[in-house]
Design a protein around this motif. Structure first.
Motif, mmCIF file in Angstrom:
data_model
loop_
_atom_site.group_PDB
_atom_site.id
_atom_site.type_symbol
_atom_site.label_atom_id
_atom_site.label_comp_id
_atom_site.label_asym_id
_atom_site.label_seq_id
_atom_site.Cartn_x
_atom_site.Cartn_y
_atom_site.Cartn_z
ATOM 1 N N SER A 31 1.768 15.768 -17.157
ATOM 2 C CA SER A 31 1.148 14.771 -16.276
ATOM 3 C C SER A 31 1.949 13.481 -16.244
ATOM 4 N N LEU A 32 2.734 13.211 -17.291
ATOM 5 C CA LEU A 32 3.561 12.004 -17.281
ATOM 6 C C LEU A 32 4.646 12.092 -16.220
ATOM 7 N N VAL A 33 5.057 13.286 -15.909
ATOM 8 C CA VAL A 33 6.140 13.486 -14.957
ATOM 9 C C VAL A 33 5.613 13.616 -13.532
ATOM 10 N N GLU A 34 4.481 14.300 -13.350
ATOM 11 C CA GLU A 34 4.043 14.680 -12.021
ATOM 12 C C GLU A 34 2.894 13.852 -11.446
ATOM 13 N N SER A 35 2.198 13.086 -12.256
ATOM 14 C CA SER A 35 0.997 12.420 -11.769
ATOM 15 C C SER A 35 1.331 11.269 -10.818
ATOM 16 N N ALA A 36 0.336 10.939 -9.987
ATOM 17 C CA ALA A 36 0.523 9.877 -8.999
ATOM 18 C C ALA A 36 -0.747 9.049 -8.886
ATOM 19 N N ASN A 37 -0.592 7.803 -8.484
ATOM 20 C CA ASN A 37 -1.710 6.949 -8.104
ATOM 21 C C ASN A 37 -1.813 7.021 -6.598
ATOM 22 N N LEU A 38 -2.940 7.555 -6.111
ATOM 23 C CA LEU A 38 -3.144 7.723 -4.677
ATOM 24 C C LEU A 38 -4.308 6.833 -4.248
ATOM 25 N N TRP A 39 -4.363 6.501 -2.964
ATOM 26 C CA TRP A 39 -5.367 5.557 -2.474
ATOM 27 C C TRP A 39 -6.097 6.087 -1.246
ATOM 28 N N VAL A 40 -7.415 5.873 -1.223
ATOM 29 C CA VAL A 40 -8.246 6.166 -0.060
ATOM 30 C C VAL A 40 -8.936 4.860 0.316
ATOM 31 N N ASP A 41 -8.837 4.484 1.581
ATOM 32 C CA ASP A 41 -9.385 3.200 2.045
ATOM 33 C C ASP A 41 -9.921 3.380 3.457
ATOM 34 N N ARG A 42 -11.115 3.911 3.574
ATOM 35 C CA ARG A 42 -11.736 4.227 4.859
ATOM 36 C C ARG A 42 -11.759 3.046 5.819
ATOM 37 N N ASN A 43 -11.972 1.852 5.289
ATOM 38 C CA ASN A 43 -12.107 0.656 6.123
ATOM 39 C C ASN A 43 -10.808 -0.132 6.282
ATOM 40 N N SER A 44 -9.694 0.423 5.792
ATOM 41 C CA SER A 44 -8.371 -0.220 5.908
ATOM 42 C C SER A 44 -8.375 -1.651 5.363
ATOM 43 N N ILE A 45 -9.002 -1.849 4.204
ATOM 44 C CA ILE A 45 -9.067 -3.165 3.574
ATOM 45 C C ILE A 45 -7.684 -3.612 3.112
ATOM 46 N N GLY A 47 -4.728 -2.032 3.907
ATOM 47 C CA GLY A 47 -3.687 -1.614 4.841
ATOM 48 C C GLY A 47 -4.240 -0.519 5.727
ATOM 49 N N LEU A 48 -3.611 -0.305 6.858
ATOM 50 C CA LEU A 48 -4.094 0.671 7.832
ATOM 51 C C LEU A 48 -4.074 2.078 7.236
ATOM 52 N N CYS A 49 -5.232 2.739 7.219
ATOM 53 C CA CYS A 49 -5.311 4.088 6.662
ATOM 54 C C CYS A 49 -4.859 5.121 7.694
ATOM 55 N N SER A 56 3.621 11.444 -0.815
ATOM 56 C CA SER A 56 4.591 10.483 -1.340
ATOM 57 C C SER A 56 4.556 9.139 -0.611
ATOM 58 N N ALA A 57 3.952 9.088 0.563
ATOM 59 C CA ALA A 57 3.900 7.838 1.336
ATOM 60 C C ALA A 57 2.623 7.039 1.088
ATOM 61 N N VAL A 58 1.709 7.575 0.287
ATOM 62 C CA VAL A 58 0.426 6.904 0.048
ATOM 63 C C VAL A 58 0.577 5.837 -1.038
ATOM 64 N N SER A 59 0.029 4.659 -0.749
ATOM 65 C CA SER A 59 0.015 3.548 -1.708
ATOM 66 C C SER A 59 -1.197 2.683 -1.406
ATOM 67 N N VAL A 60 -1.355 1.613 -2.148
ATOM 68 C CA VAL A 60 -2.481 0.709 -1.918
ATOM 69 C C VAL A 60 -2.429 0.118 -0.511
ATOM 70 N N SER A 61 -1.237 -0.108 0.023
ATOM 71 C CA SER A 61 -1.118 -0.688 1.372
ATOM 72 C C SER A 61 -0.917 0.358 2.463
ATOM 73 N N PRO A 76 -2.855 18.015 -10.735
ATOM 74 C CA PRO A 76 -3.307 17.630 -12.077
ATOM 75 C C PRO A 76 -2.644 16.336 -12.543
ATOM 76 N N GLY A 77 -3.462 15.450 -13.095
ATOM 77 C CA GLY A 77 -2.976 14.172 -13.603
ATOM 78 C C GLY A 77 -3.081 13.026 -12.616
ATOM 79 N N ASP A 78 -3.365 13.312 -11.360
ATOM 80 C CA ASP A 78 -3.443 12.256 -10.349
ATOM 81 C C ASP A 78 -4.690 11.400 -10.522
ATOM 82 N N VAL A 79 -4.567 10.143 -10.120
ATOM 83 C CA VAL A 79 -5.697 9.222 -10.054
ATOM 84 C C VAL A 79 -5.829 8.788 -8.602
ATOM 85 N N VAL A 80 -7.011 9.013 -8.022
ATOM 86 C CA VAL A 80 -7.281 8.594 -6.648
ATOM 87 C C VAL A 80 -8.156 7.349 -6.722
ATOM 88 N N HIS A 81 -7.628 6.240 -6.243
ATOM 89 C CA HIS A 81 -8.347 4.974 -6.218
ATOM 90 C C HIS A 81 -9.066 4.894 -4.875
#
Length: 135
Positions: A31-45, A47-49, A56-61, A76-81
């Protein structure tokens, strides 16, 4: 195997130790190698969702819009914010609960690399059946 052995013998003892540590990390903590921080933002708070973005293009913005897209893309290992909003879309991804839930996991995490969906601290995330899900 002989070629690899010959190449390894050319490495300094420090380089061999570093290589051994890297291999151990990759084997015991994938998980140290493959995990990612991904973001879901329905209201585009933040950045534009857009659900057509690659993982690979998903980020907080540059977030996804729906939990469905995140659930279909996690590993496995991902965190979806998850940002503030009411998430109501029905997810048709898992045949066990076909079309009856707002969030259905398609991929399983592991004991050492769980998949986490977490609300951004201080924000209000609501999962609701208003979009057609029954639970």
């Amino acid at each position: 195997m002989v070629v690899l052995s010959e190449r390894m013998s050319r490495l300094s003892s420090n380089d061999r130790a570093r290589l051994a540590h890297l291999l151990a990390l990759a084997l015991f903590f994938p998980s140290l190698v493959e995990s990612a921080n991904l973001w879901v933002d329905r209201n585009s708070i933040g950045g534009l969702c857009d659900d057509s973005r690659s993982r690979s293009a998903v980020s907080v913005s540059t977030p996804w819009c729906t939990l469905k897209t995140a659930a279909n893309s996690v590993q496995p290992g991902d965190v979806v914010h998850v940002r503030s909003g009411e998430y109501t879309e029905r997810h048709d991804g898992n045949p066990v609960a076909w079309g009856s839930a707002v969030l259905q996991m398609v991929v399983s995490g592991t004991a050492n690399a769980p998949i986490k969906f977490i609300a951004k601290p201080g924000e209000n995330v609501i999962l609701s059946a208003l979009g057609g899900a029954s639970w």
